[in-house]
Write a protein that holds these residues in place. Structure first.
Motif, PDB file in Angstrom:
ATOM      1  N   THR A 149     -24.456  44.611  15.636  1.00 39.99           N
ATOM      2  CA  THR A 149     -23.773  45.669  14.659  1.00 39.99           C
ATOM      3  C   THR A 149     -23.596  44.772  13.338  1.00 39.99           C
ATOM      4  OG1 THR A 149     -21.547  45.351  15.130  1.00 39.99           O
ATOM      5  CG2 THR A 149     -22.643  46.728  16.205  1.00 39.99           C
ATOM      6  N   GLU A 150     -23.475  45.775  12.305  1.00 38.02           N
ATOM      7  CA  GLU A 150     -23.235  45.056  10.957  1.00 38.02           C
ATOM      8  C   GLU A 150     -21.955  44.270  10.895  1.00 38.02           C
ATOM      9  OE1 GLU A 150     -23.558  46.611   6.454  1.00 38.02           O
ATOM     10  OE2 GLU A 150     -24.674  47.724   7.990  1.00 38.02           O
ATOM     11  N   ALA A 151     -21.071  44.817  11.602  1.00 38.79           N
ATOM     12  CA  ALA A 151     -19.497  44.370  11.467  1.00 38.79           C
ATOM     13  C   ALA A 151     -19.554  42.977  12.189  1.00 38.79           C
ATOM     14  CB  ALA A 151     -18.689  45.172  12.263  1.00 38.79           C
ATOM     15  N   GLN A 152     -20.608  42.946  13.296  1.00 40.19           N
ATOM     16  CA  GLN A 152     -20.507  41.583  13.997  1.00 40.19           C
ATOM     17  C   GLN A 152     -21.238  40.660  13.451  1.00 40.19           C
ATOM     18  OE1 GLN A 152     -18.912  41.187  17.214  1.00 40.19           O
ATOM     19  NE2 GLN A 152     -19.559  39.194  16.626  1.00 40.19           N
ATOM     20  N   VAL A 153     -22.469  41.035  12.701  1.00 44.80           N
ATOM     21  CA  VAL A 153     -23.133  40.078  11.781  1.00 44.80           C
ATOM     22  C   VAL A 153     -22.103  39.523  10.683  1.00 44.80           C
ATOM     23  CG1 VAL A 153     -24.729  40.027   9.961  1.00 44.80           C
ATOM     24  CG2 VAL A 153     -25.278  41.201  12.194  1.00 44.80           C
ATOM     25  N   LYS A 154     -21.249  40.484  10.235  1.00 45.92           N
ATOM     26  CA  LYS A 154     -20.435  40.006   9.056  1.00 45.92           C
ATOM     27  C   LYS A 154     -19.255  38.773   9.886  1.00 45.92           C
ATOM     28  CE  LYS A 154     -20.440  43.993   6.097  1.00 45.92           C
ATOM     29  NZ  LYS A 154     -19.760  45.180   5.487  1.00 45.92           N
ATOM     30  N   ILE A 155     -19.028  39.301  10.886  1.00 49.98           N
ATOM     31  CA  ILE A 155     -17.838  38.508  11.565  1.00 49.98           C
ATOM     32  C   ILE A 155     -18.524  37.183  11.921  1.00 49.98           C
ATOM     33  CG2 ILE A 155     -16.825  38.050  13.961  1.00 49.98           C
ATOM     34  CD1 ILE A 155     -16.224  41.152  13.882  1.00 49.98           C
ATOM     35  N   ASN A 156     -19.833  36.891  12.357  1.00 50.34           N
ATOM     36  CA  ASN A 156     -20.362  36.013  12.950  1.00 50.34           C
ATOM     37  C   ASN A 156     -20.637  34.861  11.439  1.00 50.34           C
ATOM     38  OD1 ASN A 156     -20.525  35.883  15.661  1.00 50.34           O
ATOM     39  ND2 ASN A 156     -22.323  37.211  15.532  1.00 50.34           N
ATOM     40  N   ILE A 157     -21.263  35.447  10.390  1.00 46.36           N
ATOM     41  CA  ILE A 157     -21.276  34.812   9.015  1.00 46.36           C
ATOM     42  C   ILE A 157     -20.005  34.188   8.672  1.00 46.36           C
ATOM     43  CG2 ILE A 157     -21.843  35.008   6.748  1.00 46.36           C
ATOM     44  CD1 ILE A 157     -23.991  37.032   7.516  1.00 46.36           C
ATOM     45  N   TYR A 158     -18.865  34.983   8.676  1.00 50.91           N
ATOM     46  CA  TYR A 158     -17.473  34.440   8.347  1.00 50.91           C
ATOM     47  C   TYR A 158     -17.172  33.286   9.121  1.00 50.91           C
ATOM     48  CZ  TYR A 158     -12.586  33.992   7.769  1.00 50.91           C
ATOM     49  OH  TYR A 158     -11.314  33.615   7.575  1.00 50.91           O
ATOM     50  N   ARG A 159     -17.231  33.423  10.760  1.00 52.30           N
ATOM     51  CA  ARG A 159     -16.955  32.443  11.476  1.00 52.30           C
ATOM     52  C   ARG A 159     -18.076  31.205  11.277  1.00 52.30           C
ATOM     53  NH1 ARG A 159     -15.928  36.000  16.690  1.00 52.30           N
ATOM     54  NH2 ARG A 159     -13.962  37.166  16.084  1.00 52.30           N
ATOM     55  N   GLY A 160     -19.162  31.340  11.168  1.00 57.59           N
ATOM     56  CA  GLY A 160     -20.093  30.140  10.949  1.00 57.59           C
ATOM     57  C   GLY A 160     -19.796  29.374   9.752  1.00 57.59           C
ATOM     58  N   ARG A 161     -19.387  30.424   8.770  1.00 57.83           N
ATOM     59  CA  ARG A 161     -19.181  29.519   7.342  1.00 57.83           C
ATOM     60  C   ARG A 161     -17.760  28.805   7.192  1.00 57.83           C
ATOM     61  NH1 ARG A 161     -20.761  34.538   3.266  1.00 57.83           N
ATOM     62  NH2 ARG A 161     -23.146  34.008   3.141  1.00 57.83           N
ATOM     63  N   CYS A 162     -16.808  29.230   8.213  1.00 60.55           N
ATOM     64  CA  CYS A 162     -15.557  28.646   8.418  1.00 60.55           C
ATOM     65  C   CYS A 162     -15.817  27.295   9.125  1.00 60.55           C
ATOM     66  CB  CYS A 162     -14.500  29.373   9.249  1.00 60.55           C
ATOM     67  SG  CYS A 162     -13.770  30.721   7.859  1.00 60.55           S
ATOM     68  N   ALA A 163     -16.579  27.471  10.142  1.00 60.65           N
ATOM     69  CA  ALA A 163     -16.959  26.249  10.939  1.00 60.65           C
ATOM     70  C   ALA A 163     -17.683  25.126  10.011  1.00 60.65           C
ATOM     71  CB  ALA A 163     -17.698  26.634  12.195  1.00 60.65           C
ATOM     72  N   LEU A 164     -18.420  25.701   9.429  1.00 59.75           N
ATOM     73  CA  LEU A 164     -19.119  24.700   8.299  1.00 59.75           C
ATOM     74  C   LEU A 164     -18.230  24.194   7.635  1.00 59.75           C
ATOM     75  CD1 LEU A 164     -22.435  26.657   7.478  1.00 59.75           C
ATOM     76  CD2 LEU A 164     -22.331  24.525   8.927  1.00 59.75           C
ATOM     77  N   LYS A 165     -17.517  24.881   6.867  1.00 61.85           N
ATOM     78  CA  LYS A 165     -16.479  24.279   5.806  1.00 61.85           C
ATOM     79  C   LYS A 165     -15.450  23.317   6.332  1.00 61.85           C
ATOM     80  CE  LYS A 165     -12.801  25.905   2.856  1.00 61.85           C
ATOM     81  NZ  LYS A 165     -12.056  26.940   2.418  1.00 61.85           N
ATOM     82  N   THR A 166     -15.009  23.450   7.868  1.00 58.51           N
ATOM     83  CA  THR A 166     -14.077  22.459   8.691  1.00 58.51           C
ATOM     84  C   THR A 166     -15.223  21.353   8.815  1.00 58.51           C
ATOM     85  OG1 THR A 166     -13.131  24.375   9.659  1.00 58.51           O
ATOM     86  CG2 THR A 166     -12.824  22.290  10.617  1.00 58.51           C
ATOM     87  N   PHE A 167     -16.204  21.519   9.198  1.00 56.83           N
ATOM     88  CA  PHE A 167     -17.180  20.469   9.430  1.00 56.83           C
ATOM     89  C   PHE A 167     -17.329  19.464   8.504  1.00 56.83           C
ATOM     90  CE2 PHE A 167     -21.330  18.239   9.807  1.00 56.83           C
ATOM     91  CZ  PHE A 167     -21.105  17.444  10.855  1.00 56.83           C
ATOM     92  N   ILE A 168     -17.717  20.249   7.316  1.00 55.23           N
ATOM     93  CA  ILE A 168     -18.181  19.398   6.114  1.00 55.23           C
ATOM     94  C   ILE A 168     -16.841  18.940   5.353  1.00 55.23           C
ATOM     95  CG2 ILE A 168     -19.281  19.618   3.632  1.00 55.23           C
ATOM     96  CD1 ILE A 168     -21.175  21.532   5.050  1.00 55.23           C
ATOM     97  N   GLY A 169     -15.962  19.748   5.145  1.00 51.58           N
ATOM     98  CA  GLY A 169     -14.524  19.061   4.590  1.00 51.58           C
ATOM     99  C   GLY A 169     -14.764  19.506   3.015  1.00 51.58           C
ATOM    100  N   LYS A 170     -14.074  18.866   2.339  1.00 52.58           N
ATOM    101  CA  LYS A 170     -14.232  19.168   0.850  1.00 52.58           C
ATOM    102  C   LYS A 170     -15.511  18.590   0.351  1.00 52.58           C
ATOM    103  CE  LYS A 170      -9.314  19.196  -0.277  1.00 52.58           C
ATOM    104  NZ  LYS A 170      -8.230  18.706  -0.860  1.00 52.58           N
ATOM    105  N   ILE A 171     -16.022  19.160  -0.867  1.00 52.44           N
ATOM    106  CA  ILE A 171     -17.307  18.773  -1.276  1.00 52.44           C
ATOM    107  C   ILE A 171     -17.171  17.517  -1.957  1.00 52.44           C
ATOM    108  CG2 ILE A 171     -17.121  20.105  -3.437  1.00 52.44           C
ATOM    109  CD1 ILE A 171     -20.165  19.787  -1.211  1.00 52.44           C
ATOM    110  N   GLU A 172     -15.940  17.299  -2.447  1.00 50.57           N
ATOM    111  CA  GLU A 172     -15.859  15.736  -3.142  1.00 50.57           C
ATOM    112  C   GLU A 172     -15.846  14.630  -2.208  1.00 50.57           C
ATOM    113  OE1 GLU A 172     -13.514  18.613  -3.394  1.00 50.57           O
ATOM    114  OE2 GLU A 172     -14.059  19.168  -5.226  1.00 50.57           O
ATOM    115  N   THR A 173     -15.550  14.883  -1.076  1.00 50.18           N
ATOM    116  CA  THR A 173     -15.528  13.838  -0.214  1.00 50.18           C
ATOM    117  C   THR A 173     -16.979  13.463   0.400  1.00 50.18           C
ATOM    118  OG1 THR A 173     -15.140  14.973   1.831  1.00 50.18           O
ATOM    119  CG2 THR A 173     -13.114  14.352   0.886  1.00 50.18           C
ATOM    120  N   VAL A 174     -17.874  14.355   0.232  1.00 51.09           N
ATOM    121  CA  VAL A 174     -19.221  14.379   0.565  1.00 51.09           C
ATOM    122  C   VAL A 174     -20.238  13.530  -0.579  1.00 51.09           C
ATOM    123  CG1 VAL A 174     -21.507  15.493   1.351  1.00 51.09           C
ATOM    124  CG2 VAL A 174     -19.191  16.347   2.129  1.00 51.09           C
ATOM    125  N   ILE A 175     -19.834  14.089  -1.755  1.00 52.18           N
ATOM    126  CA  ILE A 175     -20.591  13.288  -2.924  1.00 52.18           C
ATOM    127  C   ILE A 175     -19.957  12.073  -3.512  1.00 52.18           C
ATOM    128  CG2 ILE A 175     -20.985  13.976  -5.584  1.00 52.18           C
ATOM    129  CD1 ILE A 175     -20.828  17.061  -4.843  1.00 52.18           C
TER     130      ILE A 175
END
Length: 161
Positions: A135-161
Motif C-alpha cells: 500500500t502507499e502508506a506501507q511504502v512511506k513507512i518503509n522509506i521512513y524506517r529505511g532512512r532512519c536506519a541509514l541515518k543511524t548507521f552512517i551517523g553525522k555526515i561530518e564524521t564521514v567526510i
C-alpha cells in the motif's frame, strides 16, 4: 503494444531495470537473467498491454521476479551471519558511495527496494506501491524506517567526510 513499442521499451528501460535489480542482488549475471526474464514475460503479454503502462509493468515484474529468485536461493543456500555492530567511522572510510552501499546492504529487503526506487530511480509513492504491491502508506513507512536506519548507521555526515 506493437513490436516497435516493445523494442522502444527495451531501449528506454532495460538499463534502469538492470541497475535497480543489480543494486539489490550485487550480481551482474543474476541481474541480467532477471532483466531477460522480465522482457520475455513482456513479450508473452505484448498483445495484452498498452505502451502507457509498460514502464511500471516492467519494474513490477522485475521486482517480483527478483523476490522469487531471492526466496528460492534462501531455501537452497545457507547465509553467513555477520556482525552488525561493526559501524564505520570517518577515520576508516573516505568513500561516501562505499559507505552508503554498505549501509543499504544492511537494510531489510522491503526497505532497501523502496528506497532504491524512490531515491535512485525517482518514482512516486504511488508508482512504488504499484511496483511492489505494497500500500502507499506501507511504502512511506518503509522509506521512513529505511532512512532512519541509514541515518543511524552512517551517523553525522561530518564524521564521514
Amino acid at each position: 503494444m506493437t513490436v516497435k513499442e516493445y523494442n522502444r521499451s527495451v531501449e528506454e528501460y532495460a538499463d534502469n531495470i538492470y541497475r535497480f535489480i543489480r543494486a539489490d542482488l550485487k550480481d551482474d549475471e543474476r541481474a541480467n537473467d532477471i532483466v531477460q526474464d522480465t522482457y520475455e514475460k513482456l513479450w508473452n503479454h505484448v498483445a495484452e498491454l498498452d505502451y502507457a503502462v509498460v514502464k511500471s509493468w516492467l519494474f513490477s515484474t522485475a521486482y517480483h521476479t527478483m523476490i522469487d529468485v531471492i526466496r528460492k536461493e534462501k531455501r537452497i543456500t545457507y547465509l553467513e551471519i555477520t556482525d552488525n555492530n561493526d559501524m564505520p567511522d570517518g577515520s576508516q572510510y573516505s568513500d561516501l558511495n562505499e559507505i552508503l552501499h554498505s549501509a543499504l546492504q544492511r537494510l531489510p529487503e522491503n526497505q532497501k527496494s523502496v528506497i532504491l526506487l524512490r531515491d535512485y530511480e525517482g518514482y512516486s509513492y504511488r508508482e512504488i506501491s504499484e511496483i511492489t504491491g505494497q500500500t502507499e502508506a506501507q511504502v512511506k513507512i518503509n522509506i521512513y524506517r529505511g532512512r532512519c536506519a541509514l541515518k543511524t548507521f552512517i551517523g553525522k555526515i561530518e564524521t564521514v567526510i
